[in-house]
Design an enzyme around this catalytic site. Structure first.
Site, PDB file in Angstrom:
ATOM      1  N   GLU A  44      -5.138 -13.551  19.149  1.00  0.00           N
ATOM      2  CA  GLU A  44      -5.425 -14.330  20.356  1.00  0.00           C
ATOM      3  C   GLU A  44      -6.596 -15.249  20.083  1.00  0.00           C
ATOM      4  OE1 GLU A  44      -6.244 -12.188  23.971  1.00  0.00           O
ATOM      5  OE2 GLU A  44      -4.439 -10.989  23.774  1.00  0.00           O
ATOM      6  N   GLU A  55     -13.752 -12.986  32.201  1.00  0.00           N
ATOM      7  CA  GLU A  55     -14.534 -12.472  31.075  1.00  0.00           C
ATOM      8  C   GLU A  55     -15.841 -11.826  31.511  1.00  0.00           C
ATOM      9  OE1 GLU A  55     -12.627 -12.559  28.740  1.00  0.00           O
ATOM     10  OE2 GLU A  55     -11.461 -14.391  28.912  1.00  0.00           O
TER      11      GLU A  55
END
Length: 257
Positions: A44, A55
């Site tokens: 990724e 995040e």
């Protein structure tokens, strides 16, 4: 068979994540090559964004470092094009709707496909709105990978039925980051996915090392590790490559035992 499916064909898949351009794109390239050499089945690549809502602090800081260093989407496309000269494993972008939207969805999809990307993960695009993106990526032969969270029991089967590539099972609510314990019943989540589709299901968010990865691999088709790797990059900067290589190898060995 799509390249993504192939990543899961040889046993439990290990999917590491890296933020592109942290500390710089040359280091990112070396890290990607080292990940492949040490057993990554799919990689990724995070395209940095100024407001990455999914995040935790570790990856947020990496986004900031990369953007401060002058990373752009176009520079990342160039990097992928270079990597594809020798990197064979499937690669998917992880970024935010805004990044794709401001680039132009069609333009982004065409360019990503042209440089050899296999799919994209957009954590801030809800299932109900995914078709606007998915249809365009599908046309270019790329998968828009769906995330399934612990809350969405009734929605899990609905999302799984339409999922492409693999299903990203989010192991815990909240943001990415290392957890000392994962308390969600991820096994039940994966089972629900499997009832609706024969698509591979990988678990991510919060897996901090080989032991945890091994545990998660017993109830899924693969594990995704991001923050623990980004933390190594934060610590060692341009010298991070051997440390990331060793970490990837350790996790891969653990999940394949």
């Amino acid at each position: 068979m799509s390249r993504i499916k192939e990543a899961f064909a040889g046993g439990k898949a290990f999917i590491p994540f890296i933020t592109c351009g942290d500390p710089d794109l040359d280091t990112t390239k070396e890290i990607v090559r080292a990940m492949e050499k040490n057993g990554a089945d799919l990689i990724e690549l995070g395209i940095p964004f100024s407001d990455p809502t999914a995040e935790g602090p570790v990856i947020q800081a990496a986004n900031l470092r990369a953007l401060t260093g002058g990373v752009t989407t176009d520079k990342i496309f160039d990097m992928v094009e270079d990597l594809r000269k020798d990197v064979k494993v499937p690669m998917v972008f992880m970024t935010y709707a805004n990044v794709v939207f401001s680039y132009g969805i069609e333009r982004f999809a065409k360019k990503a496909a042209a440089v050899g990307m296999d799919g994209v993960i957009l954590p801030d695009v809800p299932f109900e709105e995914k078709e606007e993106f998915a249809a365009v990526f599908r046309k270019e032969g790329m998968a828009l990978i769906s995330l399934i969270a612990p809350t969405s029991h009734d929605r899990i089967s609905m999302i799984a039925k339409e999922a492409e590539g693999f299903v990203y099972c989010v192991s815990s609510l909240g943001v990415t980051g290392m957890r000392s314990q994962i308390t969600t019943d991820v096994g039940a989540m994966v089972e629900l996915v499997k009832k609706s589709s024969d698509i591979p299901a990988a678990i991510g968010f919060g897996i901090s090392g080989p032991e945890q990865a091994k545990k998660m691999a017993t109830v899924s088709d693969g594990v995704i590790v991001g923050s623990a790797i980004v933390k190594l990059v934060e610590k060692y900067g341009k010298d991070a490559v051997p440390y990331v290589a060793e970490f990837v190898k350790r996790v891969k060995d653990a999940i394949r035992e």
